[in-house]
Scaffold this motif. Structure first.
Motif, PDB file in Angstrom:
ATOM      1  N   LEU A 301      12.453 -16.060  -3.712  1.00 23.90           N
ATOM      2  CA  LEU A 301      13.135 -15.220  -2.719  1.00 23.90           C
ATOM      3  C   LEU A 301      13.504 -13.868  -3.319  1.00 23.90           C
ATOM      4  CD1 LEU A 301      15.449 -17.818  -0.917  1.00 23.90           C
ATOM      5  CD2 LEU A 301      13.326 -16.809  -0.082  1.00 23.90           C
ATOM      6  N   ASN A 302      13.771 -13.844  -4.619  1.00 26.11           N
ATOM      7  CA  ASN A 302      14.010 -12.566  -5.286  1.00 26.11           C
ATOM      8  C   ASN A 302      12.768 -11.686  -5.249  1.00 26.11           C
ATOM      9  OD1 ASN A 302      16.671 -13.040  -5.949  1.00 26.11           O
ATOM     10  ND2 ASN A 302      16.200 -13.893  -7.956  1.00 26.11           N
ATOM     11  N   ILE A 303      11.589 -12.323  -5.282  1.00 30.57           N
ATOM     12  CA  ILE A 303      10.353 -11.546  -5.152  1.00 30.57           C
ATOM     13  C   ILE A 303      10.317 -10.847  -3.800  1.00 30.57           C
ATOM     14  CG2 ILE A 303       7.837 -11.701  -5.027  1.00 30.57           C
ATOM     15  CD1 ILE A 303       7.921 -13.994  -6.983  1.00 30.57           C
ATOM     16  N   VAL A 304      10.727 -11.575  -2.745  1.00 27.27           N
ATOM     17  CA  VAL A 304      10.742 -10.991  -1.399  1.00 27.27           C
ATOM     18  C   VAL A 304      11.644  -9.764  -1.362  1.00 27.27           C
ATOM     19  CG1 VAL A 304      11.293 -11.409   1.030  1.00 27.27           C
ATOM     20  CG2 VAL A 304      10.271 -13.233  -0.344  1.00 27.27           C
ATOM     21  N   SER A 305      12.876  -9.915  -1.852  1.00 28.88           N
ATOM     22  CA  SER A 305      13.816  -8.794  -1.796  1.00 28.88           C
ATOM     23  C   SER A 305      13.333  -7.632  -2.650  1.00 28.88           C
ATOM     24  CB  SER A 305      15.203  -9.257  -2.257  1.00 28.88           C
ATOM     25  OG  SER A 305      15.155  -9.742  -3.582  1.00 28.88           O
ATOM     26  N   GLY A 306      12.777  -7.941  -3.826  1.00 24.30           N
ATOM     27  CA  GLY A 306      12.284  -6.877  -4.691  1.00 24.30           C
ATOM     28  C   GLY A 306      11.133  -6.108  -4.067  1.00 24.30           C
ATOM     29  N   LEU A 307      10.198  -6.822  -3.431  1.00 25.20           N
ATOM     30  CA  LEU A 307       9.058  -6.149  -2.809  1.00 25.20           C
ATOM     31  C   LEU A 307       9.484  -5.345  -1.586  1.00 25.20           C
ATOM     32  CD1 LEU A 307       6.127  -8.731  -3.042  1.00 25.20           C
ATOM     33  CD2 LEU A 307       6.464  -6.648  -4.360  1.00 25.20           C
ATOM     34  N   ILE A 308      10.429  -5.852  -0.809  1.00 21.93           N
ATOM     35  CA  ILE A 308      10.907  -5.097   0.355  1.00 21.93           C
ATOM     36  C   ILE A 308      11.532  -3.781  -0.097  1.00 21.93           C
ATOM     37  CG2 ILE A 308      12.645  -5.072   2.185  1.00 21.93           C
ATOM     38  CD1 ILE A 308      12.088  -8.025   2.621  1.00 21.93           C
ATOM     39  N   MET A 309      12.322  -3.824  -1.179  1.00 19.80           N
ATOM     40  CA  MET A 309      12.903  -2.593  -1.700  1.00 19.80           C
ATOM     41  C   MET A 309      11.822  -1.668  -2.238  1.00 19.80           C
ATOM     42  SD  MET A 309      16.340  -3.936  -3.631  1.00 19.80           S
ATOM     43  CE  MET A 309      16.770  -2.252  -4.055  1.00 19.80           C
ATOM     44  N   LEU A 310      10.786  -2.263  -2.862  1.00 20.06           N
ATOM     45  CA  LEU A 310       9.689  -1.445  -3.375  1.00 20.06           C
ATOM     46  C   LEU A 310       8.926  -0.768  -2.233  1.00 20.06           C
ATOM     47  CD1 LEU A 310       8.094  -0.571  -5.894  1.00 20.06           C
ATOM     48  CD2 LEU A 310       6.643  -2.587  -5.563  1.00 20.06           C
ATOM     49  N   VAL A 311       8.676  -1.494  -1.153  1.00 14.72           N
ATOM     50  CA  VAL A 311       7.995  -0.928   0.014  1.00 14.72           C
ATOM     51  C   VAL A 311       8.802   0.232   0.584  1.00 14.72           C
ATOM     52  CG1 VAL A 311       7.270  -1.374   2.397  1.00 14.72           C
ATOM     53  CG2 VAL A 311       6.739  -3.022   0.580  1.00 14.72           C
ATOM     54  N   LYS A 312      10.111   0.023   0.683  1.00 13.63           N
ATOM     55  CA  LYS A 312      10.966   1.090   1.206  1.00 13.63           C
ATOM     56  C   LYS A 312      10.934   2.307   0.295  1.00 13.63           C
ATOM     57  CE  LYS A 312      15.671   1.968   2.850  1.00 13.63           C
ATOM     58  NZ  LYS A 312      17.026   1.406   3.044  1.00 13.63           N
ATOM     59  N   ASP A 313      10.929   2.071  -1.037  1.00 12.51           N
ATOM     60  CA  ASP A 313      10.920   3.166  -1.992  1.00 12.51           C
ATOM     61  C   ASP A 313       9.581   3.907  -1.977  1.00 12.51           C
ATOM     62  OD1 ASP A 313      12.377   4.420  -4.365  1.00 12.51           O
ATOM     63  OD2 ASP A 313      10.465   3.829  -5.282  1.00 12.51           O
ATOM     64  N   LYS A 314       8.488   3.188  -1.689  1.00 12.94           N
ATOM     65  CA  LYS A 314       7.146   3.770  -1.727  1.00 12.94           C
ATOM     66  C   LYS A 314       6.622   4.133  -0.340  1.00 12.94           C
ATOM     67  CE  LYS A 314       6.733   3.250  -6.184  1.00 12.94           C
ATOM     68  NZ  LYS A 314       6.673   4.424  -7.089  1.00 12.94           N
ATOM     69  N   THR A 315       7.505   4.264   0.626  1.00  4.98           N
ATOM     70  CA  THR A 315       7.068   4.560   1.992  1.00  4.98           C
ATOM     71  C   THR A 315       6.208   5.823   2.044  1.00  4.98           C
ATOM     72  OG1 THR A 315       9.015   3.502   2.933  1.00  4.98           O
ATOM     73  CG2 THR A 315       7.856   5.088   4.325  1.00  4.98           C
ATOM     74  N   GLU A 316       6.643   6.873   1.383  1.00  4.62           N
ATOM     75  CA  GLU A 316       5.898   8.140   1.404  1.00  4.62           C
ATOM     76  C   GLU A 316       4.542   7.985   0.742  1.00  4.62           C
ATOM     77  OE1 GLU A 316       6.374  12.780  -0.087  1.00  4.62           O
ATOM     78  OE2 GLU A 316       8.067  11.394  -0.194  1.00  4.62           O
ATOM     79  N   ASP A 317       4.488   7.278  -0.380  1.00  8.67           N
ATOM     80  CA  ASP A 317       3.214   7.079  -1.067  1.00  8.67           C
ATOM     81  C   ASP A 317       2.247   6.283  -0.212  1.00  8.67           C
ATOM     82  OD1 ASP A 317       4.339   8.413  -3.144  1.00  8.67           O
ATOM     83  OD2 ASP A 317       4.650   6.659  -4.427  1.00  8.67           O
ATOM     84  N   ILE A 318       2.778   5.256   0.479  1.00  9.53           N
ATOM     85  CA  ILE A 318       1.927   4.453   1.350  1.00  9.53           C
ATOM     86  C   ILE A 318       1.350   5.317   2.472  1.00  9.53           C
ATOM     87  CG2 ILE A 318       1.896   2.509   2.973  1.00  9.53           C
ATOM     88  CD1 ILE A 318       4.139   1.261   1.255  1.00  9.53           C
ATOM     89  N   ALA A 319       2.197   6.187   3.053  1.00 11.28           N
ATOM     90  CA  ALA A 319       1.738   7.059   4.130  1.00 11.28           C
ATOM     91  C   ALA A 319       0.645   8.003   3.645  1.00 11.28           C
ATOM     92  CB  ALA A 319       2.920   7.847   4.690  1.00 11.28           C
ATOM     93  N   ILE A 320       0.808   8.534   2.435  1.00 14.68           N
ATOM     94  CA  ILE A 320      -0.205   9.446   1.897  1.00 14.68           C
ATOM     95  C   ILE A 320      -1.520   8.700   1.671  1.00 14.68           C
ATOM     96  CG2 ILE A 320      -0.810  10.855  -0.108  1.00 14.68           C
ATOM     97  CD1 ILE A 320       2.153  11.563  -0.357  1.00 14.68           C
ATOM     98  N   MET A 321      -1.435   7.486   1.112  1.00 15.72           N
ATOM     99  CA  MET A 321      -2.658   6.701   0.902  1.00 15.72           C
ATOM    100  C   MET A 321      -3.370   6.426   2.217  1.00 15.72           C
ATOM    101  SD  MET A 321      -1.994   3.902  -2.108  1.00 15.72           S
ATOM    102  CE  MET A 321      -0.556   3.157  -1.349  1.00 15.72           C
ATOM    103  N   ARG A 322      -2.609   6.136   3.272  1.00 15.98           N
ATOM    104  CA  ARG A 322      -3.217   5.852   4.571  1.00 15.98           C
ATOM    105  C   ARG A 322      -3.914   7.092   5.124  1.00 15.98           C
ATOM    106  NH1 ARG A 322      -1.773   1.982   7.853  1.00 15.98           N
ATOM    107  NH2 ARG A 322      -3.694   2.702   8.871  1.00 15.98           N
ATOM    108  N   THR A 323      -3.268   8.268   4.995  1.00 21.50           N
ATOM    109  CA  THR A 323      -3.886   9.498   5.507  1.00 21.50           C
ATOM    110  C   THR A 323      -5.109   9.888   4.680  1.00 21.50           C
ATOM    111  OG1 THR A 323      -2.379  10.851   4.166  1.00 21.50           O
ATOM    112  CG2 THR A 323      -1.714  10.360   6.433  1.00 21.50           C
ATOM    113  N   MET A 324      -5.189   9.453   3.417  1.00 21.66           N
ATOM    114  CA  MET A 324      -6.342   9.743   2.570  1.00 21.66           C
ATOM    115  C   MET A 324      -7.484   8.770   2.788  1.00 21.66           C
ATOM    116  SD  MET A 324      -5.668  12.449   0.841  1.00 21.66           S
ATOM    117  CE  MET A 324      -6.935  12.363  -0.423  1.00 21.66           C
ATOM    118  N   GLY A 325      -7.292   7.786   3.679  1.00 23.97           N
ATOM    119  CA  GLY A 325      -8.386   6.883   4.018  1.00 23.97           C
ATOM    120  C   GLY A 325      -8.215   5.450   3.572  1.00 23.97           C
ATOM    121  N   ALA A 326      -7.111   5.149   2.912  1.00 24.80           N
ATOM    122  CA  ALA A 326      -6.884   3.750   2.510  1.00 24.80           C
ATOM    123  C   ALA A 326      -6.624   2.891   3.743  1.00 24.80           C
ATOM    124  CB  ALA A 326      -5.704   3.671   1.554  1.00 24.80           C
ATOM    125  N   SER A 327      -7.275   1.750   3.790  1.00 26.77           N
ATOM    126  CA  SER A 327      -7.096   0.858   4.935  1.00 26.77           C
ATOM    127  C   SER A 327      -5.817   0.044   4.793  1.00 26.77           C
ATOM    128  CB  SER A 327      -8.292  -0.095   5.033  1.00 26.77           C
ATOM    129  OG  SER A 327      -8.322  -0.964   3.910  1.00 26.77           O
TER     130      SER A 327
END
Length: 430
Positions: A301-327
């Motif tokens: 369950l700590n993995i879940v909380s850690g990854l959710i925080m990581l996703v929130k922290d990397k929101t901008e990076d994820i958006a950039i990857m998506r606009t660059m063509g990452a599926s």
């Protein structure tokens, strides 16, 4: 260089599963950086939780398996598998009955015994004991007695008019081979004033150590003829203990005896006499498995909380990857790798630690005893002198597979949430 700028340079255009770029990015997310240091702390605790949970499960289950195996071997190895007692008259024809029982298929020993409670004393102290009258040939045929004589000898046991006692009893009474032990029973000779206690002194001819504290502290073996005279047995015995080749075939051997009994007998076996004890061990084992599994569950369950925080922290990076063509699949796989890596590495490390600890637990206990000056494993409380450990590889495989499955399941929701992120909204919020 940020993860986002790296993504702009190397986002793959293909759809290959788990490409090198995805592994590289997942590795960057797992490494500690100042900005997401708290996320790395959570990942570290998740790793340690899984490692300790898997290791503890393997160690505890191995000790419980060893505990049950050692107790079963010692209890059954000393007390026999099947017990035959008389019904209609005293067992004065025990030699003939024992000889016929030895001919039954699956029986290797049939030992006539006289048993009685008594008080053993010396100049140092006293304590209750179980006196067992047995012939010399029979006591030498019991491996747990004949193979564990620490002082003295069993040669001439029938004619030495002495007794063999356990090592813990000898220690508590301050006795060595050649010393005298006094045995007192309330059922002595009959007098006009009632039954008088019988008090008799015997030399100690042998000291044995079975390795089970209860037996080593309470058993006194006496020559059969002497025990019959001491307990006022008129040439008979209490019971005939039967040892069989395979304890798992106890019922089959009982059926053979009952099909053609040498005389009317009441049969009982080790399963009936020790059912409550071994059932309690099984319940304790199952409860410990459940409790320790909760440790692994909390770590996942700590993995879940850690990854959710990581996703929130990397929101901008994820958006950039998506606009660059990452599926979405690419993003999903990146976070699956990130979370699964914690679970897989933690499970493997816990597996190695648990196996090493379980294999060397007695050495570790001796080291702790020297370091702390006390014995963490008190044999007077836990019955056995040494810590037993038996690794059941099927149980180990169950623990490893269960932990891996829980770890992978824990990564699904955060990874799915990252893949479903809308890049336009993410960039506006950023």
């Amino acid at each position: 260089m940020s993860a986002g700028s790296e993504a702009r340079e190397s986002v793959p255009t293909g759809t290959k599963a788990f490409a090198g770029f995805e592994w590289l990015l997942a590795g960057r997310y797992l490494r500690t950086r100042r900005r997401e240091g708290f996320v790395s702390v959570i990942a570290g605790f998740s790793f340690l939780g899984i490692l300790l949970g898997v290791a503890t499960l393997i160690i505890v289950m191995s000790v419980m398996n060893g505990f049950r195996k050692e107790l079963l071997e010692k209890i059954v190895g000393v007390n026999g598998h099947i017990f035959a007692t008389p019904i209609d008259r005293p067992l004065d024809d025990y030699e003939q009955v024992a000889a016929k029982l030895r001919q039954v298929q699956g029986i290797k020993l049939a030992i006539p015994l006289v048993e009685g409670q008594a008080l053993a004393s010396s100049q140092v102290g006293n304590g209750g004991v179980l006196v067992r009258g047995i012939s010399e040939s029979d006591i030498k045929s019991i491996p747990f007695i004949a193979g564990n004589v620490r002082q003295g000898t069993l040669d001439g046991f029938a004619t030495a008019n002495g007794v063999a006692i356990g090592r813990r009893l000898a220690g508590s009474l301050g006795l060595q081979v050649g010393d005298t032990i006094t045995i007192v029973t309330p059922r002595g000779a009959s007098t006009p004033f009632g039954t008088a206690p019988r008090i008799k002194a015997y030399p100690v001819t042998a000291i044995f150590e079975i390795g089970m504290s209860e037996f080593d502290a309470s058993f006194v073996f006496m020559p059969l003829g002497e025990s019959q005279a001491y307990f006022n047995r008129d040439g008979d015995v209490n019971v005939i203990e039967i040892f069989i080749d395979n304890p798992d075939q106890t019922q089959a051997v009982r059926d053979r005896i009952e099909a053609d009994p040498p005389r009317p007998l009441v049969l009982s076996d080790w399963r009936q006499r020790n059912r409550t004890f071994f059932n309690a061990l099984e319940v304790e084992r199952n409860v410990m498995f459940i409790i320790l599994t909760l440790i692994v569950l909390v770590a996942t369950l700590n993995i879940v909380s850690g990854l959710i925080m990581l996703v929130k922290d990397k929101t901008e990076d994820i958006a950039i990857m998506r606009t660059m063509g990452a599926s979405r699949g690419t993003v999903l796989r990146v976070f699956l790798i990130t979370g699964a890596a914690i679970g897989v590495v933690g499970t493997f490390a816990g597996f190695v630690l648990g196996i090493l600890f379980a294999r060397n637990i007695q050495t570790i206990n001796k080291g702790l005893s020297k370091l702390l000056g006390i014995n963490p494993w008190d044999p007077t409380v836990r019955f056995l002198s040494d810590i037993p450990s038996v690794i059941d590889w099927r149980e180990v495989a169950t623990v490893v597979v269960m932990t891996l499955v829980l770890s992978l399941l824990a990564t699904l929701y955060p990874a799915w949430k990252a893949a479903r992120l809308d890049p336009v909204k993410a960039l506006r919020m950023g």
